[in-house]
Design an enzyme around this catalytic site. Structure first.
Site, PDB file in Angstrom:
ATOM      1  N   GLU A 175      -8.032  27.561 -49.546  1.00  0.00           N
ATOM      2  CA  GLU A 175      -9.149  27.789 -48.340  1.00  0.00           C
ATOM      3  C   GLU A 175      -9.563  26.546 -48.151  1.00  0.00           C
ATOM      4  O   GLU A 175     -10.327  25.851 -48.814  1.00  0.00           O
ATOM      5  CB  GLU A 175     -10.111  28.725 -48.407  1.00  0.00           C
ATOM      6  CG  GLU A 175     -10.977  28.964 -47.503  1.00  0.00           C
ATOM      7  CD  GLU A 175     -11.614  30.398 -47.582  1.00  0.00           C
ATOM      8  OE1 GLU A 175     -12.432  30.571 -46.498  1.00  0.00           O
ATOM      9  OE2 GLU A 175     -11.583  31.155 -48.419  1.00  0.00           O
ATOM     10  N   GLU A 215     -11.686  34.032 -57.474  1.00  0.00           N
ATOM     11  CA  GLU A 215     -11.849  33.038 -56.937  1.00  0.00           C
ATOM     12  C   GLU A 215     -12.261  31.771 -58.000  1.00  0.00           C
ATOM     13  O   GLU A 215     -13.073  32.248 -59.034  1.00  0.00           O
ATOM     14  CB  GLU A 215     -12.855  32.999 -56.055  1.00  0.00           C
ATOM     15  CG  GLU A 215     -12.773  33.673 -54.794  1.00  0.00           C
ATOM     16  CD  GLU A 215     -13.842  33.837 -53.716  1.00  0.00           C
ATOM     17  OE1 GLU A 215     -13.894  34.636 -52.928  1.00  0.00           O
ATOM     18  OE2 GLU A 215     -14.938  33.289 -54.014  1.00  0.00           O
TER      19      GLU A 215
END
Length: 278
Positions: free
Chosen positions: A181, A114
């Site tokens: 996301e 991430e």
């Protein structure tokens, strides 16, 4: 089994990529049976399987354990495994040790990390060593404290431009795909058109190259609330509770087990055991 080359072709041909999380043997087996293109063993397992409040407590050992189970259940599906919190925000050497362990011990085909910033060099470092990496931008659950909670990212021009640049840098560093996301659908579409690698959206609208959802959210299993971007396709939780409640009732009332659920001894064996007396 589809490979990263197949996913690139799917993007080129406009064929949407389907990704679903799985955390154990049965969920992986069902995902493969349903012909999902790609399975993500997400560190979201910390919340939906292990009962933590966030993904932060999840360890490398947890990811290895669950990925091994998924691999046994989905032997013909491409599997991506999350590198958990702080497992790649360490020295390059320690990052490589963690990455190598996950890939070698679990059988994952790619790892997901991430963020951008210093993570860009991590993507380059891992891919240069032959480990495929999927990048993840937008809302990054491991950093919700820094981001101020579970909020949509890239809603203003300035933050959107940064996400675009970060996405390009992830691709340049060697990422084979990018998860987006909780970003505005217009931004997700623009990023998807700028990249040659596939974009996989979760709360990122329709104009990405694929979609991913959490297994438990999709089937309503063990969850009380789901995010806005989730569509629930079935409600197994209700059926499970109904079945267990019926079991409890039948045991309490003597309806279960019935004779057909029991085993018997021949009469002569009963006589030999206790002389026909009980």
């Amino acid at each position: 089994m589809k490979t990263k080359t197949d996913f690139l072709k799917m993007k080129e041909q406009g064929e949407p990529i389907t990704m679903l999380t799985a955390y154990d043997y049965p969920s992986a087996k069902l995902a493969e049976e349903a012909e999902v293109d790609m399975i993500l063993v997400g560190d979201s397992l910390g919340m939906v399987v292990l009962g933590y409040d966030s993904t932060v407590p999840v360890t490398v050992e947890d990811m290895i354990h669950h990925t091994k189970a998924v691999r046994r259940g989905a032997k013909e599906t491409f599997i991506v495994t999350d590198m958990p919190f702080m497992s790649y925000h360490v020295s390059p050497q320690d990052t490589m040790v963690n990455a190598r362990r996950i890939v070698q011990e679990s059988g994952a085909h790619a790892l997901k990390v991430e963020g951008a910033g210093e993570v860009i060099s991590t993507i380059h470092y891992l891919t240069s060593a032959g480990i495929p990496v999927v990048a993840h931008l937008g809302l990054t659950p491991q950093s919700v404290g820094v981001l101020g909670g579970y909020k949509v990212q890239g809603k203003d021009a300035e933050s959107a431009k940064k996400l675009i640049e970060d996405a390009k840098r992830c691709e340049e560093a060697g990422a084979i795909a990018l998860v987006l996301e909780c970003v505005p659908m217009q931004l997700a579409e623009f990023i998807s058109k700028q990249l040659t690698i596939p974009t996989i959206g979760i709360g990122a609208g329709q104009k990405v190259d694929g979609q991913v959802l959490v297994y438990h959210d999709l089937i309503s299993y063990g969850v009380n609330r789901v995010p806005k971007f989730v569509k629930q396709y079935t409600f197994v939780q209700e059926e499970i509770v109904r079945g267990i409640s019926q079991y409890v009732t039948e045991v309490k009332t003597g309806q279960f087990p019935e004779e057909k659920h029991s085993f018997t001894m021949k009469e002569e064996e009963c006589l030999a055991l206790y002389g026909g007396k009980q």
